[in-house]
Design a protein around this motif. Structure first.
Motif, short mmCIF file in Angstrom:
data_model
loop_
_atom_site.label_atom_id
_atom_site.label_comp_id
_atom_site.label_asym_id
_atom_site.label_seq_id
_atom_site.Cartn_x
_atom_site.Cartn_y
_atom_site.Cartn_z
N SER A 53 0.95 -1.42 -0.26
CA SER A 53 -0.11 0.16 -0.08
C SER A 53 0.83 1.34 0.34
N VAL A 54 0.31 2.59 0.17
CA VAL A 54 0.69 3.67 0.57
C VAL A 54 1.48 4.05 1.56
N VAL A 55 1.22 2.72 2.90
CA VAL A 55 1.47 3.33 3.85
C VAL A 55 3.15 3.11 4.31
N ASP A 56 3.66 4.43 5.03
CA ASP A 56 4.73 5.27 5.28
C ASP A 56 5.28 4.15 6.11
N PHE A 57 4.60 4.01 7.14
CA PHE A 57 5.16 3.02 8.54
C PHE A 57 4.45 2.47 9.44
N VAL A 58 5.11 1.06 10.12
CA VAL A 58 3.81 0.67 11.14
C VAL A 58 5.33 0.71 12.87
N THR A 59 4.77 1.03 13.72
CA THR A 59 5.30 0.55 14.88
C THR A 59 4.46 -0.60 15.73
N PHE A 60 5.78 -1.15 16.10
CA PHE A 60 5.29 -1.65 17.18
C PHE A 60 5.25 -1.31 18.53
N GLU A 61 4.79 -2.23 19.44
CA GLU A 61 4.55 -1.15 20.77
C GLU A 61 5.52 -2.40 21.57
N GLU A 62 5.93 -1.78 22.78
CA GLU A 62 6.95 -2.52 23.71
C GLU A 62 6.18 -2.44 25.20
N SER A 63 5.66 -3.99 25.71
CA SER A 63 5.60 -4.23 26.54
C SER A 63 6.34 -4.33 27.77
N ILE A 64 6.66 -3.74 29.28
CA ILE A 64 7.88 -4.67 30.23
C ILE A 64 7.25 -4.97 31.13
N GLY A 65 5.89 -4.95 31.46
CA GLY A 65 4.70 -6.03 32.12
C GLY A 65 4.15 -6.48 30.78
#
Length: 404
Positions: A53-65
């Motif tokens: 697609s034309v989406v530029d980027f994705v992000t992934f979250e981080e969980s500490i707990g």
């Protein structure tokens, strides 16, 4: 509604990925078995669709707990998604499953070693040809300290703090200050290899050792020695993204340290508009003497999205999800409920006001992401992305700065 936006340039579009979506009942509405959300096949299919697609980027979250509906303790809920895959592991998967998509891994700076983060992100960015970045995050939950051998102190947030960005920023000022120093160390480590350090090898030389620096990177409270184990050249330094709620302390961190900033105007909740946010960001740029021509800063608006083919359908979608979870959904940023046509026009308004794009948080991956991808393709046509994530962000921010 005729979807012909007045946007004079293609906005930066990002998607923040959570296992099933950002609504706690998303997995139930889609009928997804819990184990499926932790499978490579699920993530690979999702990433390949976005990459085309034309989406530029994705992000992934981080969980500490473990995730929790209670800010100060682990709750006992059994009907919500619990557990996240490592954002670094997901970024590695994305690098090899996609060809053009930018990928940004969230990493917590409060309890993590900067050298380790610098190595992880630089390695993936090198393998991807410049498509990987870091979303710098701080720990605001004091209970997360128990997971570490040598944790950093984190001030305890009070009940009255949690719903006030200004109070959170003030109480966590030492945490934000430490994060600013960590980013300074990261950037220093990413600069320990000069252009031309790697040789062609024809004369038996692998590196030019004089172009690799073992300098000591010193901040107010830290000292970290180079060089980084990964060859990072000037054109392939990872980008740094930071989320800043409406408060001076997080704005100062983002403006002083990041290449792109995620902002959270909430006009429907407390009257904070994108204009207010841009004024605050510009004030902080002046305070830290950041020249936006020499050091471009992309400003992206975070939006939670509940989508339908019509506005009524989107409203019904959110109502059904809220009934499944037993409570109305709330967020730290604005919540958009409507058709994709209406979303395009909302993006148009934000860009016209001075933002460079958006990061969308889809409520339900399986429904909202396909609708977004289809409509973006219809409106903006084929992708004209430049090669690296840094170049995409800089191109958008410099175009706006040049027109002011």
């Amino acid at each position: 509604m005729n979807t012909t936006p007045s946007i004079h340039r293609s906005p930066i579009i990002g998607i923040a990925l959570e296992p099933a979506g950002w609504h706690p009942a998303a997995w139930r509405l889609q009928g997804i078995a819990p184990a499926e959300l932790f499978s490579a096949r699920y993530w690979s299919e999702l990433l390949r669709d976005i990459d085309s697609s034309v989406v530029d980027f994705v992000t992934f979250e981080e969980s500490i707990g473990l995730q929790s509906s209670d800010f100060r303790r682990i709750d006992d809920k059994e009907d919500q998604v619990r557990g996240r895959l490592s954002p670094v592991a997901l970024t590695a998967l994305a690098v090899f499953e996609t060809q053009r998509l930018g990928v940004i891994a969230t990493r917590n700076l409060t309890h993590s070693e900067p050298y380790s983060i610098a190595t992880e992100i630089a390695s993936l960015n090198l393998l991807s040809g410049g498509r990987v970045g870091l979303r710098a995050q701080v720990t605001s939950r004091s209970i997360d300290r128990r997971h570490f051998v040598r944790p950093q102190p984190v001030p305890e947030l009070k009940e009255s703090d949690i719903y006030s960005p200004e109070r959170i920023g003030t109480r966590l000022e030492p945490v934000f200050s430490s994060a600013t120093e960590s980013i300074e160390i990261l950037r220093g480590l990413w600069s320990t290899w000069s252009e031309g350090a790697l040789q062609e090898g024809a004369d038996g030389r692998f590196v030019d050792i004089d172009k690799i620096s073992d300098k000591l990177i010193v901040t107010k409270t830290f000292e970290v020695a180079g060089p980084l184990a990964i060859p990072v050249v000037e054109g392939l330094k990872p980008v740094v993204l930071a989320l800043a709620h409406h408060a001076q302390v997080p704005y100062r961190l983002a403006v002083a340290s990041a290449d792109a900033i995620l902002v959270t105007p909430t006009p429907s909740a407390n009257g904070v508009t994108i204009g207010d946010v841009l004024d605050a960001v510009n004030a902080e740029c002046d305070a830290v003497r950041r020249n936006l021509i020499d050091e471009p800063l992309a400003i992206l608006v975070d939006l939670v999205v509940f989508l339908g083919t019509t506005h009524c359908e989107a409203v019904q979608q959110k109502r059904a999800l809220d009934e499944l979870s037993g409570a109305p959904y709330s967020s730290d940023t604005d919540i958009f409920v409507g058709s994709v046509d209406e979303l395009i026009h909302r993006i148009d308004e934000l860009v016209s006001a001075g933002a460079h794009g958006v990061r969308l948080r889809p409520a339900v991956n399986g429904r909202d992401i396909p609708l977004v991808l289809e409509q973006l393709a219809a409106v903006f046509g084929a992708s004209t992305r430049v090669s690296t994530l840094r170049e995409r962000l800089q191109a958008a921010s410099l175009e706006t700065s040049a027109t002011k």
